[in-house]
Design a protein around this motif. Structure first.
Motif, short mmCIF file in Angstrom:
data_model
loop_
_atom_site.label_atom_id
_atom_site.label_comp_id
_atom_site.label_asym_id
_atom_site.label_seq_id
_atom_site.Cartn_x
_atom_site.Cartn_y
_atom_site.Cartn_z
N GLY A 9 -39.19 22.25 15.78
CA GLY A 9 -39.89 22.53 14.53
C GLY A 9 -39.83 24.00 14.15
N PHE A 10 -39.77 24.87 15.14
CA PHE A 10 -39.66 26.31 14.90
C PHE A 10 -38.34 26.67 14.24
CE2 PHE A 10 -39.27 30.69 16.96
CZ PHE A 10 -40.06 31.29 16.00
N ARG A 11 -37.31 25.83 14.46
CA ARG A 11 -35.97 26.12 13.97
C ARG A 11 -35.54 25.27 12.78
NH1 ARG A 11 -36.50 27.32 19.17
NH2 ARG A 11 -35.26 29.02 20.08
N VAL A 12 -36.34 24.27 12.41
CA VAL A 12 -36.00 23.42 11.28
C VAL A 12 -35.92 24.24 9.99
CG1 VAL A 12 -36.88 21.62 9.76
CG2 VAL A 12 -36.83 21.24 12.21
N GLY A 13 -34.85 24.06 9.25
CA GLY A 13 -34.63 24.82 8.03
C GLY A 13 -33.93 26.14 8.25
N ILE A 14 -33.79 26.56 9.51
CA ILE A 14 -33.10 27.81 9.84
C ILE A 14 -31.77 27.50 10.53
CG2 ILE A 14 -33.24 30.01 11.07
CD1 ILE A 14 -36.29 29.77 10.86
N THR A 15 -31.86 26.84 11.66
CA THR A 15 -30.65 26.43 12.38
C THR A 15 -30.64 24.94 12.68
OG1 THR A 15 -31.77 27.12 14.43
CG2 THR A 15 -30.19 28.67 13.46
N GLU A 16 -31.78 24.28 12.61
CA GLU A 16 -31.87 22.84 12.87
C GLU A 16 -31.98 22.08 11.56
OE1 GLU A 16 -32.24 20.45 15.47
OE2 GLU A 16 -31.22 21.93 16.69
N PRO A 17 -31.28 20.95 11.43
CA PRO A 17 -31.40 20.14 10.20
C PRO A 17 -32.69 19.33 10.23
CG PRO A 17 -29.90 19.10 11.72
CD PRO A 17 -30.27 20.41 12.35
N HIS A 18 -33.11 18.89 9.06
CA HIS A 18 -34.29 18.03 8.95
C HIS A 18 -33.97 16.64 9.47
CE1 HIS A 18 -36.98 20.70 6.61
NE2 HIS A 18 -35.85 21.21 6.16
N ARG A 19 -34.96 15.99 10.07
CA ARG A 19 -34.79 14.62 10.57
C ARG A 19 -34.91 13.59 9.46
NH1 ARG A 19 -33.21 17.72 13.95
NH2 ARG A 19 -33.93 17.80 16.12
N SER A 20 -35.58 13.94 8.38
CA SER A 20 -35.69 13.07 7.21
C SER A 20 -35.10 13.81 6.02
CB SER A 20 -37.15 12.70 6.93
OG SER A 20 -37.67 11.90 7.97
N LYS A 21 -34.15 13.18 5.34
CA LYS A 21 -33.44 13.82 4.23
C LYS A 21 -33.66 13.02 2.96
CE LYS A 21 -29.95 15.49 7.48
NZ LYS A 21 -28.52 15.48 7.86
N TRP A 22 -34.68 13.40 2.20
CA TRP A 22 -34.97 12.76 0.93
C TRP A 22 -35.94 13.64 0.15
CZ3 TRP A 22 -40.21 11.88 1.02
CH2 TRP A 22 -40.81 11.63 2.26
N TYR A 23 -36.11 13.31 -1.12
CA TYR A 23 -37.01 14.06 -1.98
C TYR A 23 -37.93 13.07 -2.69
CZ TYR A 23 -38.85 16.77 -5.86
OH TYR A 23 -39.70 17.36 -6.75
N ALA A 24 -39.20 13.43 -2.83
CA ALA A 24 -40.15 12.58 -3.54
C ALA A 24 -41.18 13.47 -4.23
CB ALA A 24 -40.84 11.62 -2.58
N ASN A 25 -41.76 12.94 -5.28
CA ASN A 25 -42.81 13.69 -5.98
C ASN A 25 -44.13 13.57 -5.21
OD1 ASN A 25 -43.73 11.09 -6.54
ND2 ASN A 25 -42.72 11.04 -8.55
N LYS A 26 -45.15 14.24 -5.70
CA LYS A 26 -46.44 14.27 -5.00
C LYS A 26 -47.05 12.88 -4.89
CE LYS A 26 -47.65 19.02 -6.24
NZ LYS A 26 -48.65 19.89 -6.91
N LYS A 27 -46.78 12.03 -5.85
CA LYS A 27 -47.39 10.70 -5.86
C LYS A 27 -46.84 9.82 -4.74
CE LYS A 27 -48.07 6.65 -8.83
NZ LYS A 27 -47.81 6.06 -10.16
N ASN A 28 -45.54 9.92 -4.46
CA ASN A 28 -44.89 9.03 -3.49
C ASN A 28 -44.64 9.67 -2.13
OD1 ASN A 28 -44.68 7.03 -5.53
ND2 ASN A 28 -42.78 7.96 -6.28
N PHE A 29 -44.86 10.97 -2.02
CA PHE A 29 -44.48 11.66 -0.79
C PHE A 29 -45.25 11.11 0.42
CE2 PHE A 29 -45.04 14.99 2.39
CZ PHE A 29 -43.74 15.37 2.61
N GLY A 30 -46.55 10.94 0.29
CA GLY A 30 -47.35 10.47 1.43
C GLY A 30 -46.95 9.09 1.90
N ASP A 31 -46.70 8.18 0.96
CA ASP A 31 -46.30 6.82 1.33
C ASP A 31 -44.96 6.80 2.06
OD1 ASP A 31 -48.61 5.89 0.14
OD2 ASP A 31 -47.63 5.48 -1.79
N LEU A 32 -44.01 7.60 1.58
CA LEU A 32 -42.70 7.63 2.23
C LEU A 32 -42.78 8.29 3.60
CD1 LEU A 32 -40.36 8.53 -0.78
CD2 LEU A 32 -40.86 6.29 0.20
#
Length: 231
Positions: A9-32
């Motif tokens: 988690g310390f390296r995610v976005g710097i040298t480590e890729p994200h484990r979940s790759k998607w985009y959602a708005n504020k309404k759907n983010f929590g459910d996804l």
């Protein structure tokens, strides 16, 4: 203050890729986000013999692609891909979405901290000596060509009445060096005396050396996937 930052988690976005790759708005983010957690928990619970180290999830407008990184792809695939079809159908029933399952093979499980932690937890559940299990596991990990390994057990070790913490390490584990690929894994050993927590840190070398196709000290290709199976 505690200094217990998770290395991945310390390296995610710097040298480590994200484990979940998607985009959602504020309404759907929590459910996804909750749905991703359900998918990962369901896969690990139903396929605990398949040595699944990581579950990556990609979402498109029409479907969800689940990448299963496993050291035993044959167990997941099954005869003529029957197990893959079963997992795909179960995930579709769970989420109500069209799913696509891809299986990625890990060439060396001794270089993955999650699989090493689960193997060590399995040895403790079989009532093996924790000191002997730590030594045997560290020997196999160092023989795979890593730069360092660190292990930590916590709980009623050896069946003692009082819980305690046991640590062991070899080589280098520079947790604060962001250019170093530090893999982290956690597992739980459910013994008759109680639950024992297992933490493992593995130093795989610099990210730049992996990008160039050479792992530090091993002189081999990095542990990334060699083959991908798609149904």
């Amino acid at each position: 203050m505690g200094q217990k930052t998770r290395p991945t988690g310390f390296r995610v976005g710097i040298t480590e890729p994200h484990r979940s790759k998607w985009y959602a708005n504020k309404k759907n983010f929590g459910d996804l986000l909750v749905e991703d957690h359900k998918i990962r928990s369901f896969i690990k619970a139903k396929n605990n013999n398949a040595a699944i180290a990581r579950v990556d999830i990609e979402r498109t407008r029409d479907s969800v692609v689940v990448h299963l990184h496993s050291a035993k792809p044959g167990v997941l695939i099954g005869s003529k891909g029957q197990n893959v079809d079963r997992v795909k159908a179960e995930l579709e029933d769970l989420t109500g979405r069209r799913m696509d399952v891809k299986i990625v093979e890990l060439s060396n499980p001794n270089r993955n901290a999650v699989l090493v932690a689960e193997d060590l937890a399995g040895q403790l559940e079989r009532r093996g000596s924790f000191r002997r299990a730590i030594k045997r596991t560290m020997d196999s990990v160092m023989e795979s060509g890593v730069l360092g390994v660190k292990m930590e057990l916590a709980g009623r070790l050896g069946g003692s009445e009082m819980s305690r913490r046991e640590k062991a390490s070899r080589g280098s584990i520079p947790l604060s060096t962001l250019r170093r690929h530090i893999d982290y894994g956690f597992a739980q050993a459910k013994t008759a005396q109680g639950i024992i927590g297992v933490k493992v840190w593995i130093d795989l070398g610099d990210y730049s050396e992996e990008t160039n196709g050479v792992d530090a000290q091993a002189g081999q290709a990095p542990q990334a996937a060699k083959r991908a199976y798609k149904r």
